[in-house]
Design a protein around this motif. Structure first.
Motif, PDB file in Angstrom:
ATOM      1  N   GLN A 104       7.466   8.293   5.464  1.00  0.00           N
ATOM      2  CA  GLN A 104       7.737   8.059   6.885  1.00  0.00           C
ATOM      3  C   GLN A 104       7.258   6.676   7.302  1.00  0.00           C
ATOM      4  N   LEU A 105       6.084   6.243   6.813  1.00  0.00           N
ATOM      5  CA  LEU A 105       5.590   4.896   7.102  1.00  0.00           C
ATOM      6  C   LEU A 105       6.520   3.853   6.496  1.00  0.00           C
ATOM      7  N   LEU A 106       6.945   4.098   5.272  1.00  0.00           N
ATOM      8  CA  LEU A 106       7.865   3.184   4.591  1.00  0.00           C
ATOM      9  C   LEU A 106       9.187   3.098   5.341  1.00  0.00           C
ATOM     10  N   GLN A 107       9.654   4.212   5.822  1.00  0.00           N
ATOM     11  CA  GLN A 107      10.901   4.263   6.587  1.00  0.00           C
ATOM     12  C   GLN A 107      10.790   3.429   7.859  1.00  0.00           C
ATOM     13  N   LEU A 108       9.655   3.541   8.549  1.00  0.00           N
ATOM     14  CA  LEU A 108       9.422   2.762   9.757  1.00  0.00           C
ATOM     15  C   LEU A 108       9.501   1.265   9.460  1.00  0.00           C
ATOM     16  N   CYS A 109       8.860   0.856   8.372  1.00  0.00           N
ATOM     17  CA  CYS A 109       8.807  -0.574   8.025  1.00  0.00           C
ATOM     18  C   CYS A 109      10.172  -1.098   7.573  1.00  0.00           C
ATOM     19  N   LEU A 110      10.798  -0.436   6.622  1.00  0.00           N
ATOM     20  CA  LEU A 110      12.042  -0.949   6.058  1.00  0.00           C
ATOM     21  C   LEU A 110      13.163  -0.984   7.088  1.00  0.00           C
ATOM     22  N   ASN A 111      13.196  -0.014   7.979  1.00  0.00           N
ATOM     23  CA  ASN A 111      14.219  -0.042   9.029  1.00  0.00           C
ATOM     24  C   ASN A 111      13.977  -1.193   9.998  1.00  0.00           C
ATOM     25  N   ARG A 112      12.719  -1.539  10.225  1.00  0.00           N
ATOM     26  CA  ARG A 112      12.410  -2.669  11.105  1.00  0.00           C
ATOM     27  C   ARG A 112      12.812  -3.992  10.459  1.00  0.00           C
ATOM     28  N   TRP A 113      12.679  -4.080   9.146  1.00  0.00           N
ATOM     29  CA  TRP A 113      12.942  -5.338   8.452  1.00  0.00           C
ATOM     30  C   TRP A 113      14.401  -5.508   8.050  1.00  0.00           C
ATOM     31  N   ALA A 114      15.196  -4.475   8.169  1.00  0.00           N
ATOM     32  CA  ALA A 114      16.584  -4.537   7.701  1.00  0.00           C
ATOM     33  C   ALA A 114      17.403  -5.522   8.527  1.00  0.00           C
ATOM     34  N   VAL A 115      18.098  -6.419   7.852  1.00  0.00           N
ATOM     35  CA  VAL A 115      18.978  -7.375   8.534  1.00  0.00           C
ATOM     36  C   VAL A 115      20.211  -6.642   9.054  1.00  0.00           C
ATOM     37  N   VAL A 116      20.804  -5.820   8.193  1.00  0.00           N
ATOM     38  CA  VAL A 116      21.891  -4.926   8.579  1.00  0.00           C
ATOM     39  C   VAL A 116      21.278  -3.548   8.755  1.00  0.00           C
ATOM     40  N   PRO A 117      21.506  -2.862   9.880  1.00  0.00           N
ATOM     41  CA  PRO A 117      20.867  -1.563  10.125  1.00  0.00           C
ATOM     42  C   PRO A 117      21.013  -0.608   8.948  1.00  0.00           C
ATOM     43  N   ASN A 118      19.850  -0.048   8.540  1.00  0.00           N
ATOM     44  CA  ASN A 118      19.778   0.974   7.495  1.00  0.00           C
ATOM     45  C   ASN A 118      20.143   0.461   6.104  1.00  0.00           C
ATOM     46  N   ARG A 119      20.082  -0.854   5.911  1.00  0.00           N
ATOM     47  CA  ARG A 119      20.424  -1.396   4.587  1.00  0.00           C
ATOM     48  C   ARG A 119      19.451  -2.496   4.174  1.00  0.00           C
ATOM     49  N   GLY A 120      19.082  -2.472   2.895  1.00  0.00           N
ATOM     50  CA  GLY A 120      18.375  -3.584   2.292  1.00  0.00           C
ATOM     51  C   GLY A 120      16.863  -3.443   2.241  1.00  0.00           C
ATOM     52  N   VAL A 121      16.290  -3.962   1.137  1.00  0.00           N
ATOM     53  CA  VAL A 121      14.838  -4.078   1.006  1.00  0.00           C
ATOM     54  C   VAL A 121      14.510  -5.560   0.854  1.00  0.00           C
ATOM     55  N   PRO A 122      13.320  -5.987   1.321  1.00  0.00           N
ATOM     56  CA  PRO A 122      12.979  -7.414   1.283  1.00  0.00           C
ATOM     57  C   PRO A 122      12.933  -7.947  -0.143  1.00  0.00           C
ATOM     58  N   ALA A 140       0.833  -1.205   0.000  1.00  0.00           N
ATOM     59  CA  ALA A 140       0.000   0.000   0.000  1.00  0.00           C
ATOM     60  C   ALA A 140       0.866   1.254   0.000  1.00  0.00           C
ATOM     61  N   ALA A 141       1.939   1.250   0.787  1.00  0.00           N
ATOM     62  CA  ALA A 141       2.820   2.425   0.858  1.00  0.00           C
ATOM     63  C   ALA A 141       3.503   2.677  -0.482  1.00  0.00           C
ATOM     64  N   VAL A 142       4.083   1.636  -1.075  1.00  0.00           N
ATOM     65  CA  VAL A 142       4.746   1.817  -2.369  1.00  0.00           C
ATOM     66  C   VAL A 142       3.706   2.159  -3.441  1.00  0.00           C
ATOM     67  N   GLY A 143       2.533   1.544  -3.348  1.00  0.00           N
ATOM     68  CA  GLY A 143       1.474   1.864  -4.305  1.00  0.00           C
ATOM     69  C   GLY A 143       1.061   3.320  -4.254  1.00  0.00           C
ATOM     70  N   ALA A 144       1.064   3.887  -3.042  1.00  0.00           N
ATOM     71  CA  ALA A 144       0.692   5.297  -2.889  1.00  0.00           C
ATOM     72  C   ALA A 144       1.729   6.234  -3.502  1.00  0.00           C
ATOM     73  N   LEU A 145       2.932   5.723  -3.733  1.00  0.00           N
ATOM     74  CA  LEU A 145       4.010   6.540  -4.307  1.00  0.00           C
ATOM     75  C   LEU A 145       4.177   6.340  -5.808  1.00  0.00           C
ATOM     76  N   LEU A 146       3.367   5.452  -6.404  1.00  0.00           N
ATOM     77  CA  LEU A 146       3.581   5.071  -7.797  1.00  0.00           C
ATOM     78  C   LEU A 146       3.473   6.237  -8.774  1.00  0.00           C
ATOM     79  N   SER A 147       2.563   7.156  -8.525  1.00  0.00           N
ATOM     80  CA  SER A 147       2.411   8.286  -9.462  1.00  0.00           C
ATOM     81  C   SER A 147       3.705   9.085  -9.554  1.00  0.00           C
ATOM     82  N   ALA A 148       4.283   9.406  -8.396  1.00  0.00           N
ATOM     83  CA  ALA A 148       5.537  10.174  -8.392  1.00  0.00           C
ATOM     84  C   ALA A 148       6.672   9.358  -8.985  1.00  0.00           C
ATOM     85  N   ILE A 149       6.697   8.056  -8.699  1.00  0.00           N
ATOM     86  CA  ILE A 149       7.761   7.193  -9.219  1.00  0.00           C
ATOM     87  C   ILE A 149       7.647   7.068 -10.740  1.00  0.00           C
ATOM     88  N   ASN A 150       6.442   6.843 -11.229  1.00  0.00           N
ATOM     89  CA  ASN A 150       6.234   6.744 -12.681  1.00  0.00           C
ATOM     90  C   ASN A 150       6.697   8.006 -13.394  1.00  0.00           C
TER      91      ASN A 150
END
Length: 522
Positions: free
Chosen positions: A182-200, A89-99
């Motif tokens: 900000q929501l995306l930042q919260l999620c990706l930082n929680r899921w990072a195996v190495v702090p501040n690095r990587g996307v699932p 949902a978060a990435v989907g909400a950014l699709l217009s700007a990304i496109n």
């Protein structure tokens, strides 16, 4: 912190998560997860919306080691369903700007995962195969148009090395919504195996963010007028001479370094146009030769039936991709059985799919043997074995493999038991024994135990079901509790329902599981 949840389309996000599952994009599909949500999807989405609005707290990711071959593994981050939907949902909400920000490079520099023009489309991307085909076609055209030398390279550990701070900066540069970032930042930082690095890995939402992260690299190379194209992290640079190749390669290395990325030195080479063309075309000449042999075979066959039939008539009646089984067997023998040190994934799929389509078991022994040596190809091997093998004779080697030291990847074992369950045939006593040992071994991966539990659910003894019932109290994850409740459905009805009555307040997924079992929907 409260979040303006109206910025997210959770229903569309759930559809996109399901699409990833249906197209095998996701590495793991947890048993019953989607069925239990679909039993009352509106309520599930409403509760998730409330959690986000109140300040979402993502769960930790579990890492699964996915074999890549040659002993290497890919770290796949396994997220629960709520997290996957929030992420989509978060990435989907950014699709217009990304496109808008990435449109300049799509199909011109970046050939991977071509973004759909519609931000409301369930499928994130247009046909993936078309992108790879265009990448190969344009590469050959560049050489034919005069590139004398080519740099071939790729990025090492791309997804796991994405710098999240830089990624969020990239999104802000594209004008993406700050609340969603900000929501995306919260999620990706929680899921990072190495702090501040990587996307699932294994999620289409991550593929979108990967495109964003490499967009400045694409721009930098274009600004330097380097003839540069890529497919995800697979990069090609076309030059007039070797010095130009070295200069362009150095510029690429510096640009990547600023983003915390590096090239794989073992896969980086400067080759002549002829060498590059042979590498890029890969198996195309072999396939062309197979198709030619097929065409010749058809002409000879049809001449004896109808000497007046034209080539055009033949093409209308048959697919040029389907070679006679004798031709496919011979190519398979030459390229795989007689060349054990070489393994071309694309050619293997081309040949094995045609043998499978014709129910020919020529490669059966090879596939059974290579579960140990080509673990990254497990699903393709199993699909072929299931199509041409005979139970239980041809399943005995699988049982032996599961009990051997060569069987070392939980993910591969998960693939095998998921496949066995899908066949619907009763497994051997030995396979059930292996499933039992795994099910009750809490040290094994949760997704593996879940799929082995399905084997016991259908083929296990009453003692197995009683043991599952007894172990229910030690399960703390609601989805797993619901899975256990379904797994004991073959217990004597009175005993089963009495147990269901005692645990019915353990969560909505559990209540749905109980209701669906009683209604015989599971």
């Amino acid at each position: 912190m409260a979040f303006p949840v109206e910025k997210l389309d959770l229903e569309l996000a759930l559809k996109r998560v399901k699409s990833d599952l249906n197209t095998a994009r996701s590495f793991i599909e947890s048993p019953l997860e989607i069925e239990l949500v679909d039993a009352d999807q509106a309520t599930w989405l409403s509760q998730l919306s409330e959690k986000i609005a109140a300040g979402y707290r993502p769960h930790s990711a579990v890492i699964a080691d996915i074999p890549k071959g040659n002993g290497a593994v890919r770290p796949a981050a396994l997220l629960n369903l709520e997290d996957r939907v929030v992420y989509a949902a978060a990435v989907g909400a950014l699709l217009s700007a990304i496109n808008l920000g990435l449109g300049w490079s799509q199909g011109k520099v970046d050939f991977s995962y071509r973004l759909s023009e519609s931000v409301r489309r369930v499928e994130w991307f247009t046909n993936r195969f078309n992108g790879w085909s265009a990448f190969r076609k344009v590469s050959v055209e560049r050489i034919d148009n005069g590139a004398a030398h080519v740099v071939l390279t790729d990025i090492t550990g791309f997804y796991e090395n994405i710098d999240l701070t830089v990624l969020f900066s990239d999104l802000r540069t594209l004008g993406a919504d700050s609340d969603v970032i900000q929501l995306l930042q919260l999620c990706l930082n929680r899921w990072a195996v190495v702090p501040n690095r990587g996307v699932p890995q294994g999620l289409s939402a991550s593929d979108v963010l990967a495109k964003v992260y490499l967009n400045p690299i694409d721009q930098a190379m274009a600004d330097m007028q380097v003839d540069f194209i890529r497919y995800v992290d697979d990069i090609r640079i076309f030059c007039s001479d070797v010095p130009a190749c070295k200069k362009a390669l150095m510029s690429l290395i510096r640009s990547l370094r600023r983003r915390g990325l590096n090239l794989q030195s073992a896969k980086t080479e400067i080759v002549s146009a002829a060498e590059a063309k042979a590498i890029i075309e890969g198996i195309a000449p072999i396939i062309t030769d197979v198709q030619k042999q097929y065409r010749d075979f058809l002409i000879k066959t049809m001449e004896s039936i109808n000497p007046y039939m034209t080539i055009e008539d033949l093409d209308d009646k048959v697919s040029p991709d389907d070679a006679p089984v004798e031709v496919v067997r011979e190519v398979f023998r030459q390229k795989f059985i007689d060349a054990p040190g070489k393994f071309n994934k694309t050619l293997f799929h081309f040949l094995i799919n045609r043998l499978r389509a014709q129910s020919d078991d020529y490669a059966l022994a090879y596939c059974l043997e290579h579960l140990a040596t080509q673990p990254q190809e497990t699903q393709s091997l199993l699909d072929y074995i299931g199509a041409v093998g005979t139970f239980p004779r041809d399943f005995t080697p699988i049982e032996s493999f599961l009990q051997s030291p060569d069987c070392m990847y939980d993910y591969q074992v998960y693939q095998i038991f998921r496949w066995l369950h899908s066949l619907g045939s009763p497994p051997s006593v030995g396979l059930i024994t292996v499933a039992r040992l795994i099910t009750f071994d809490n040290a094994r991966a949760f997704y593996l135990r879940a799929v082995c539990r399905l084997i016991l659910q259908t083929h296990g003894s009453m003692a197995d079901l009683e043991r599952l019932e007894a172990g229910y109290g030690e399960v703390h994850n609601e989805l797993e509790r619901a899975q256990v409740l379904v797994s004991i459905k073959r217990l004597e009805v009175g005993r089963r329902n009495a147990f269901y009555g005692r645990v019915s307040g353990d969560g909505q997924l559990c209540e749905r599981a109980i209701r669906m079992v009683k209604e015989q929907r599971l």
